[in-house]
Motif scaffolding. Structure first.
Motif, PDB file in Angstrom:
ATOM      1  N   VAL A 251       0.850  -1.186   0.000  1.00 34.76           N
ATOM      2  CA  VAL A 251       0.000   0.000   0.000  1.00 34.76           C
ATOM      3  C   VAL A 251       0.886   1.236   0.000  1.00 34.76           C
ATOM      4  O   VAL A 251       1.882   1.307   0.734  1.00 34.76           O
ATOM      5  N   ASP A 252       0.530   2.198  -0.813  1.00 30.70           N
ATOM      6  CA  ASP A 252       1.297   3.435  -0.937  1.00 30.70           C
ATOM      7  C   ASP A 252       1.287   4.175   0.396  1.00 30.70           C
ATOM      8  O   ASP A 252       0.223   4.620   0.846  1.00 30.70           O
ATOM      9  N   PRO A 253       2.438   4.345   1.075  1.00 28.41           N
ATOM     10  CA  PRO A 253       2.453   5.045   2.366  1.00 28.41           C
ATOM     11  C   PRO A 253       2.038   6.506   2.237  1.00 28.41           C
ATOM     12  O   PRO A 253       1.483   7.078   3.176  1.00 28.41           O
ATOM     13  N   LEU A 254       2.300   7.121   1.084  1.00 24.40           N
ATOM     14  CA  LEU A 254       1.880   8.506   0.884  1.00 24.40           C
ATOM     15  C   LEU A 254       0.365   8.613   0.891  1.00 24.40           C
ATOM     16  O   LEU A 254      -0.201   9.550   1.475  1.00 24.40           O
ATOM     17  N   LEU A 255      -0.301   7.644   0.300  1.00 26.76           N
ATOM     18  CA  LEU A 255      -1.764   7.643   0.300  1.00 26.76           C
ATOM     19  C   LEU A 255      -2.298   7.492   1.716  1.00 26.76           C
ATOM     20  O   LEU A 255      -3.268   8.168   2.104  1.00 26.76           O
ATOM     21  N   LEU A 256      -1.657   6.643   2.503  1.00 28.42           N
ATOM     22  CA  LEU A 256      -2.092   6.468   3.894  1.00 28.42           C
ATOM     23  C   LEU A 256      -1.903   7.759   4.694  1.00 28.42           C
ATOM     24  O   LEU A 256      -2.745   8.104   5.527  1.00 28.42           O
ATOM     25  N   ARG A 257      -0.804   8.478   4.447  1.00 32.16           N
ATOM     26  CA  ARG A 257      -0.576   9.734   5.165  1.00 32.16           C
ATOM     27  C   ARG A 257      -1.606  10.785   4.750  1.00 32.16           C
ATOM     28  O   ARG A 257      -2.109  11.532   5.596  1.00 32.16           O
ATOM     29  N   ARG A 258      -1.903  10.859   3.455  1.00 25.62           N
ATOM     30  CA  ARG A 258      -2.920  11.806   2.989  1.00 25.62           C
ATOM     31  C   ARG A 258      -4.284  11.463   3.570  1.00 25.62           C
ATOM     32  O   ARG A 258      -5.046  12.357   3.968  1.00 25.62           O
ATOM     33  N   LEU A 259      -4.574  10.180   3.641  1.00 30.93           N
ATOM     34  CA  LEU A 259      -5.847   9.747   4.216  1.00 30.93           C
ATOM     35  C   LEU A 259      -5.917  10.099   5.694  1.00 30.93           C
ATOM     36  O   LEU A 259      -6.948  10.584   6.181  1.00 30.93           O
ATOM     37  N   ASP A 260      -4.829   9.879   6.410  1.00 31.79           N
ATOM     38  CA  ASP A 260      -4.804  10.203   7.839  1.00 31.79           C
ATOM     39  C   ASP A 260      -4.991  11.700   8.062  1.00 31.79           C
ATOM     40  O   ASP A 260      -5.710  12.121   8.982  1.00 31.79           O
ATOM     41  N   HIS A 261      -4.358  12.514   7.218  1.00 29.72           N
ATOM     42  CA  HIS A 261      -4.511  13.974   7.345  1.00 29.72           C
ATOM     43  C   HIS A 261      -5.958  14.374   7.091  1.00 29.72           C
ATOM     44  O   HIS A 261      -6.517  15.233   7.802  1.00 29.72           O
ATOM     45  N   ARG A 282     -11.986  12.907  -3.422  1.00 29.74           N
ATOM     46  CA  ARG A 282     -11.287  13.942  -2.661  1.00 29.74           C
ATOM     47  C   ARG A 282      -9.779  13.691  -2.661  1.00 29.74           C
ATOM     48  O   ARG A 282      -8.982  14.644  -2.727  1.00 29.74           O
ATOM     49  N   LEU A 283      -9.397  12.409  -2.601  1.00 29.73           N
ATOM     50  CA  LEU A 283      -7.980  12.065  -2.608  1.00 29.73           C
ATOM     51  C   LEU A 283      -7.430  11.918  -4.025  1.00 29.73           C
ATOM     52  O   LEU A 283      -6.225  11.715  -4.200  1.00 29.73           O
ATOM     53  N   ASP A 284      -8.321  11.965  -5.021  1.00 32.69           N
ATOM     54  CA  ASP A 284      -7.950  11.821  -6.427  1.00 32.69           C
ATOM     55  C   ASP A 284      -7.271  10.473  -6.685  1.00 32.69           C
ATOM     56  O   ASP A 284      -6.234  10.387  -7.340  1.00 32.69           O
ATOM     57  N   VAL A 285      -7.882   9.416  -6.137  1.00 34.43           N
ATOM     58  CA  VAL A 285      -7.395   8.060  -6.372  1.00 34.43           C
ATOM     59  C   VAL A 285      -8.579   7.192  -6.764  1.00 34.43           C
ATOM     60  O   VAL A 285      -9.713   7.461  -6.365  1.00 34.43           O
ATOM     61  N   PRO A 286      -8.361   6.137  -7.548  1.00 35.88           N
ATOM     62  CA  PRO A 286      -9.463   5.225  -7.893  1.00 35.88           C
ATOM     63  C   PRO A 286     -10.042   4.574  -6.641  1.00 35.88           C
ATOM     64  O   PRO A 286      -9.335   4.355  -5.649  1.00 35.88           O
ATOM     65  N   GLU A 287     -11.315   4.264  -6.712  1.00 34.01           N
ATOM     66  CA  GLU A 287     -11.992   3.693  -5.554  1.00 34.01           C
ATOM     67  C   GLU A 287     -11.354   2.383  -5.116  1.00 34.01           C
ATOM     68  O   GLU A 287     -11.232   2.118  -3.913  1.00 34.01           O
ATOM     69  N   TYR A 288     -10.930   1.556  -6.077  1.00 31.46           N
ATOM     70  CA  TYR A 288     -10.369   0.257  -5.701  1.00 31.46           C
ATOM     71  C   TYR A 288      -9.065   0.421  -4.922  1.00 31.46           C
ATOM     72  O   TYR A 288      -8.746  -0.375  -4.021  1.00 31.46           O
ATOM     73  N   ARG A 289      -8.282   1.468  -5.268  1.00 30.79           N
ATOM     74  CA  ARG A 289      -7.038   1.706  -4.538  1.00 30.79           C
ATOM     75  C   ARG A 289      -7.301   2.175  -3.120  1.00 30.79           C
ATOM     76  O   ARG A 289      -6.589   1.800  -2.178  1.00 30.79           O
ATOM     77  N   LEU A 290      -8.336   2.974  -2.948  1.00 27.31           N
ATOM     78  CA  LEU A 290      -8.677   3.441  -1.607  1.00 27.31           C
ATOM     79  C   LEU A 290      -9.189   2.273  -0.757  1.00 27.31           C
ATOM     80  O   LEU A 290      -8.851   2.163   0.433  1.00 27.31           O
ATOM     81  N   ARG A 291     -10.009   1.407  -1.351  1.00 27.39           N
ATOM     82  CA  ARG A 291     -10.480   0.232  -0.630  1.00 27.39           C
ATOM     83  C   ARG A 291      -9.291  -0.614  -0.172  1.00 27.39           C
ATOM     84  O   ARG A 291      -9.236  -1.074   0.974  1.00 27.39           O
ATOM     85  N   GLN A 292      -8.344  -0.813  -1.075  1.00 25.31           N
ATOM     86  CA  GLN A 292      -7.161  -1.601  -0.749  1.00 25.31           C
ATOM     87  C   GLN A 292      -6.368  -0.948   0.374  1.00 25.31           C
ATOM     88  O   GLN A 292      -5.892  -1.623   1.294  1.00 25.31           O
ATOM     89  N   ALA A 293      -6.222   0.371   0.320  1.00 30.39           N
ATOM     90  CA  ALA A 293      -5.431   1.073   1.339  1.00 30.39           C
ATOM     91  C   ALA A 293      -6.062   0.930   2.724  1.00 30.39           C
ATOM     92  O   ALA A 293      -5.361   0.681   3.711  1.00 30.39           O
ATOM     93  N   ILE A 294      -7.378   1.088   2.792  1.00 31.91           N
ATOM     94  CA  ILE A 294      -8.049   1.017   4.095  1.00 31.91           C
ATOM     95  C   ILE A 294      -8.056  -0.414   4.614  1.00 31.91           C
ATOM     96  O   ILE A 294      -7.882  -0.651   5.815  1.00 31.91           O
ATOM     97  N   ASN A 295      -8.252  -1.376   3.723  1.00 32.59           N
ATOM     98  CA  ASN A 295      -8.307  -2.779   4.142  1.00 32.59           C
ATOM     99  C   ASN A 295      -6.913  -3.357   4.360  1.00 32.59           C
ATOM    100  O   ASN A 295      -6.600  -3.879   5.439  1.00 32.59           O
ATOM    101  N   GLU A 296      -6.059  -3.252   3.347  1.00 35.98           N
ATOM    102  CA  GLU A 296      -4.737  -3.862   3.424  1.00 35.98           C
ATOM    103  C   GLU A 296      -3.797  -3.081   4.339  1.00 35.98           C
ATOM    104  O   GLU A 296      -2.990  -3.669   5.060  1.00 35.98           O
ATOM    105  N   GLY A 297      -3.900  -1.746   4.299  1.00 33.80           N
ATOM    106  CA  GLY A 297      -2.970  -0.938   5.079  1.00 33.80           C
ATOM    107  C   GLY A 297      -3.403  -0.674   6.501  1.00 33.80           C
ATOM    108  O   GLY A 297      -2.569  -0.606   7.404  1.00 33.80           O
ATOM    109  N   LEU A 298      -4.726  -0.533   6.721  1.00 34.89           N
ATOM    110  CA  LEU A 298      -5.221  -0.181   8.053  1.00 34.89           C
ATOM    111  C   LEU A 298      -5.989  -1.303   8.726  1.00 34.89           C
ATOM    112  O   LEU A 298      -6.273  -1.222   9.917  1.00 34.89           O
TER     113      LEU A 298
END
Length: 387
Positions: A251-261, A282-298
């Motif tokens: 999971v892209d750590p930059l995406l996780l930091r932007r999400l946390d902010h 709002r984050l300008d990312v595809p929905e599937y990538r955001l789902r992956q970040a929240i599930n796989e990363g968090l």
């Protein structure tokens, strides 16, 4: 003569399909037992597999008619097992209750009343059969509604595929059987014209489930999804787990930091009706990538649970604030992003173990002074001197 040979060939195919179905479902049960799966979803999955074996055998050609009186009542309760499995598979907060077992027993008992009363009250038994068919349709629709209701919020890719694959086949199968009951078409009767179609439908369900349990991760989406039937595992990862070190997709750590902010600083979770699509935009990312970040990363399995974590923390801060002592709980809930008091109370109690009012009362209670033995002794001596 040719028609007889053709009928025998179709019957052989029918029996062959049912034999394969029984073998696959029995293997699924064995795998679940070997994995010592004891979760409610695994137990319901084994019950579904056992029901599949029973149905494949009981509706096969040449099955003795003398057994119908006890076979049909048990088969009539199988849609209830499927509905409960769908609830356990797709609702992380679902818990089996006693009334679920009572419902299953009631359907079985009603089925026995219909079959035992067939000889003396055939008209009543026929009407009862249609009631059971209606109940099967209602339960199938309820399972479908559960899938649609929480599909958008589901973050587990494997479970999302499971929804589309396994549920679709089962709902169609149950609806076909229930519809046949309304139309007085004996699909479930041995040797009936619909027997081969029923066997083929069971075969498709069994193959779908078996491929998920025994196949590799490189199999098609519908295959790997149904591994949850036996194992009770529909995906997900403990919060904070590093998937990149275990062979998962990093999971892209930059995406996780932007999400946390966005969540902790901008507090976007307060936005009414916030959906994962809007958050992705709002984050300008595809929905599937955001789902992956929240599930796989968090480690969150459900988008609503992810939002509620921040919303409840927000509410706890407000409830602990002495300056907001007079602010109604409903106002605090709405400010945190909840749309009504009911979901807020349930989520809050699940997170903290107490109601919002109890939490506020405890948080705002004046601190109790710890007992001081030396001071108590001094006060006692003074009282003795006065006396």
């Amino acid at each position: 003569m040719a028609q007889g040979v053709n009928a025998m060939g179709l019957t052989a195919i029918d029996l062959g399909l049912r034999g394969a179905v029984s073998g696959v479902f029995l293997m699924i049960i064995v795998v679940a037992l070997m994995r010592r799966a004891t979760g409610q979803q695994a137990l319901l999955g084994m019950a579904m597999a056992a029901g599949g074996v029973f149905y494949a055998i009981a509706t096969a050609p040449f099955f003795p008619k003398s057994s119908w009186w006890w076979v049909l009542p048990i088969l009539s309760a199988q849609p209830a097992v499927f509905w409960l499995w769908a609830r356990a598979a797709f609702d992380d907060d679902f818990v089996l209750r006693r009334w679920h077992g009572v419902l299953w027993l009631a359907i079985v008992a009603f089925g026995f009343a219909m079959t035992l009363g067939w000889t003396n009250w055939p008209a009543m038994a026929t009407a009862g059969g249609k009631v059971l068919s209606l109940l099967a349709l209602v339960l199938a629709l309820a399972a479908a509604a559960q899938t649609v209701k929480s599909w958008r919020a589901d973050l587990v890719a494997r479970r999302r595929r499971l929804r589309l694959a396994m549920l679709a086949v089962n709902v169609v199968l149950i609806a076909a059987i229930a519809g046949a009951g309304f139309a007085a078409i004996p699909v479930a009767v041995p040797g009936a014209p619909g027997s081969l179609q029923t066997a083929f439908g069971l075969f498709m369900v069994a193959m779908l489930a078996g491929a998920g349990v025994f196949g590799t991760q490189a199999t098609v989406a519908a295959n790997d999804a149904t591994a949850a039937i036996a194992s009770g595992d529909t995906g997900g990862q403990p919060r904070g787990a590093d998937r990149s070190s275990t062979g998962g997709i990093a999971v892209d750590p930059l995406l996780l930091r932007r999400l946390d902010h966005l969540m902790t600083v901008e507090r976007i979770y307060r936005q009414e009706g916030l959906a994962i699509g809007a958050l992705g935009a709002r984050l300008d990312v595809p929905e599937y990538r955001l789902r992956q970040a929240i599930n796989e990363g968090l480690g969150y399995r459900n988008f609503n649970a992810f939002l509620n974590h921040y919303r409840i923390d927000d509410a706890k801060t407000a409830l602990s604030d002495v300056t907001q002592r007079e602010v109604p709980v409903l106002t605090i809930a709405m400010d945190a992003g909840f749309q009504s008091i009911g979901p807020f109370n349930r989520a809050f109690k699940a997170e903290t173990g107490m109601t919002p009012s109890e939490f506020r009362r405890e948080a705002l209670a004046p601190p109790q002074t710890a007992p001081d033995p030396a001071r108590d002794e001094e006060i006692g001596q003074r009282h003795q001197g006065i006396g």
